[in-house]
Motif scaffolding. Structure first.
Motif, PDB file in Angstrom:
ATOM      1  N   THR A  15      85.949  25.531  11.723  1.00 48.62           N
ATOM      2  CA  THR A  15      84.591  25.686  12.246  1.00 48.62           C
ATOM      3  C   THR A  15      84.689  25.803  13.759  1.00 48.62           C
ATOM      4  O   THR A  15      85.534  25.156  14.379  1.00 48.62           O
ATOM      5  CB  THR A  15      83.729  24.463  11.854  1.00 48.62           C
ATOM      6  OG1 THR A  15      83.595  24.452  10.430  1.00 48.62           O
ATOM      7  CG2 THR A  15      82.349  24.514  12.483  1.00 48.62           C
ATOM      8  N   GLU A  17      82.409  26.096  17.585  1.00 48.04           N
ATOM      9  CA  GLU A  17      81.153  25.871  18.305  1.00 48.04           C
ATOM     10  C   GLU A  17      81.132  26.791  19.516  1.00 48.04           C
ATOM     11  O   GLU A  17      82.116  26.871  20.257  1.00 48.04           O
ATOM     12  CB  GLU A  17      81.053  24.415  18.781  1.00 48.04           C
ATOM     13  CG  GLU A  17      81.087  23.385  17.664  1.00 48.04           C
ATOM     14  CD  GLU A  17      79.813  23.316  16.848  1.00 48.04           C
ATOM     15  OE1 GLU A  17      78.735  23.654  17.384  1.00 48.04           O
ATOM     16  OE2 GLU A  17      79.903  22.936  15.668  1.00 48.04           O
ATOM     17  N   THR A  22      76.998  27.626  15.665  1.00 49.17           N
ATOM     18  CA  THR A  22      78.080  27.011  14.909  1.00 49.17           C
ATOM     19  C   THR A  22      78.568  28.096  13.946  1.00 49.17           C
ATOM     20  O   THR A  22      77.762  28.727  13.260  1.00 49.17           O
ATOM     21  CB  THR A  22      77.587  25.779  14.128  1.00 49.17           C
ATOM     22  OG1 THR A  22      77.094  24.818  15.065  1.00 49.17           O
ATOM     23  CG2 THR A  22      78.710  25.163  13.311  1.00 49.17           C
ATOM     24  N   ARG A  24      80.857  28.504  10.819  1.00 45.00           N
ATOM     25  CA  ARG A  24      81.452  27.610   9.823  1.00 45.00           C
ATOM     26  C   ARG A  24      81.597  28.336   8.495  1.00 45.00           C
ATOM     27  O   ARG A  24      81.033  29.410   8.287  1.00 45.00           O
ATOM     28  CB  ARG A  24      80.578  26.365   9.665  1.00 45.00           C
ATOM     29  CG  ARG A  24      79.164  26.691   9.211  1.00 45.00           C
ATOM     30  CD  ARG A  24      78.524  25.517   8.507  1.00 45.00           C
ATOM     31  NE  ARG A  24      77.129  25.732   8.202  1.00 45.00           N
ATOM     32  CZ  ARG A  24      76.665  26.466   7.188  1.00 45.00           C
ATOM     33  NH1 ARG A  24      77.483  27.109   6.390  1.00 45.00           N
ATOM     34  NH2 ARG A  24      75.362  26.566   6.975  1.00 45.00           N
ATOM     35  N   ARG A  27      78.406  28.154   2.533  1.00 43.30           N
ATOM     36  CA  ARG A  27      78.206  27.127   1.511  1.00 43.30           C
ATOM     37  C   ARG A  27      77.123  27.587   0.546  1.00 43.30           C
ATOM     38  O   ARG A  27      76.313  28.455   0.873  1.00 43.30           O
ATOM     39  CB  ARG A  27      77.803  25.809   2.176  1.00 43.30           C
ATOM     40  CG  ARG A  27      78.846  25.334   3.171  1.00 43.30           C
ATOM     41  CD  ARG A  27      78.401  24.107   3.922  1.00 43.30           C
ATOM     42  NE  ARG A  27      79.401  23.759   4.918  1.00 43.30           N
ATOM     43  CZ  ARG A  27      79.142  23.137   6.044  1.00 43.30           C
ATOM     44  NH1 ARG A  27      77.912  22.767   6.336  1.00 43.30           N
ATOM     45  NH2 ARG A  27      80.107  22.857   6.893  1.00 43.30           N
ATOM     46  N   TRP A  77      82.856  34.010   8.110  1.00 49.94           N
ATOM     47  CA  TRP A  77      82.157  32.757   8.361  1.00 49.94           C
ATOM     48  C   TRP A  77      80.646  32.944   8.342  1.00 49.94           C
ATOM     49  O   TRP A  77      80.138  34.038   8.595  1.00 49.94           O
ATOM     50  CB  TRP A  77      82.501  32.229   9.755  1.00 49.94           C
ATOM     51  CG  TRP A  77      83.862  31.684   9.961  1.00 49.94           C
ATOM     52  CD1 TRP A  77      84.234  30.381   9.910  1.00 49.94           C
ATOM     53  CD2 TRP A  77      85.050  32.403  10.312  1.00 49.94           C
ATOM     54  NE1 TRP A  77      85.572  30.241  10.197  1.00 49.94           N
ATOM     55  CE2 TRP A  77      86.098  31.474  10.452  1.00 49.94           C
ATOM     56  CE3 TRP A  77      85.329  33.761  10.521  1.00 49.94           C
ATOM     57  CZ2 TRP A  77      87.394  31.839  10.791  1.00 49.94           C
ATOM     58  CZ3 TRP A  77      86.619  34.129  10.853  1.00 49.94           C
ATOM     59  CH2 TRP A  77      87.636  33.175  10.979  1.00 49.94           C
ATOM     60  N   GLU A  85      71.151  23.215  12.279  1.00 51.10           N
ATOM     61  CA  GLU A  85      72.464  23.400  11.651  1.00 51.10           C
ATOM     62  C   GLU A  85      72.405  23.905  10.212  1.00 51.10           C
ATOM     63  O   GLU A  85      73.417  24.273   9.657  1.00 51.10           O
ATOM     64  CB  GLU A  85      73.268  22.092  11.714  1.00 51.10           C
ATOM     65  CG  GLU A  85      73.529  21.603  13.132  1.00 51.10           C
ATOM     66  CD  GLU A  85      74.272  22.600  14.012  1.00 51.10           C
ATOM     67  OE1 GLU A  85      75.184  23.277  13.536  1.00 51.10           O
ATOM     68  OE2 GLU A  85      73.930  22.688  15.204  1.00 51.10           O
TER      69      GLU A  85
END
Length: 190
Positions: A15, A17, A22, A24, A27, A77, A85
């Protein structure tokens, strides 16, 4: 570059920043945010894939991605706004890796509602840095369908140099499209 090394890195996908983002792994709970933009014809106008027909398609896609992450075989990503977030606004990563020549091909897509804020450039720069510094790429290129001037602008802001357009190079959604290429070499990246 060793294929095994890339698979090891991406099986535990890192991940990142940046000032506003962000970056990552995707999901399952990103499904509704992804579907929000992936269903829109204006999002996919200059992409190789068609709009997602329904939320189940998006969920199935994310399940596929998560399985590929486990195997270290997916290099893309989620791009998420800092401060919120849970809000995925797009994706950025490598769509192709040429292991024999140490070349990566970067791609990105941002929800139209969040375009023109520099997010694609910010994400792409971070992924370029990772590609050169961690993965050891010699060259990173990006391709775009002719007419996608916004994407070319992102490439140029990242320091990539437009190398030309191949006429009728890809059959996309039933049409032969002209495909432009921009690229940057490791020693050109700062």
């Amino acid at each position: 570059m060793k294929r095994e090394y890339i698979h090891e890195v991406f099986s535990k996908i890192p991940t990142f920043e940046t000032p506003h983002l962000t970056i990552r792994p995707m999901r399952m709970f990103d499904a509704f945010d992804m579907y929000e933009y992936a269903r829109l014809p204006e999002t996919t106008e200059f992409l190789t894939w068609s709009p997602h027909p329904d939320i189940e398609f998006t969920k199935n896609y994310l399940a596929f991605v998560i399985g590929k992450y486990r195997a270290g075989e997916f290099y893309d990503w989620a791009v998420v706004l800092k401060g919120d977030e849970s809000k995925m606004i797009g994706t950025c990563g490598f769509s192709r890796i040429d292991f024999s020549s140490n070349v990566g091909e970067i791609g990105y897509v941002i929800n139209p509602e969040y375009q023109n804020h520099g997010y694609a450039t910010e994400a792409a720069r971070e992924i370029l840095k990772f590609g050169f510094n961690t993965l050891g790429f010699h060259r990173i290129e990006a391709k775009f369908i002719e007419g996608n001037n916004k994407s070319l602008a992102v490439m140029k802001k990242c320091g990539m140099i437009y190398e030309g357009t191949a006429r009728g190079a890809m059959l996309i959604k039933g049409l032969y499209r002209n495909i432009g290429t921009a690229a940057i070499l490791r020693d050109e990246f700062n």
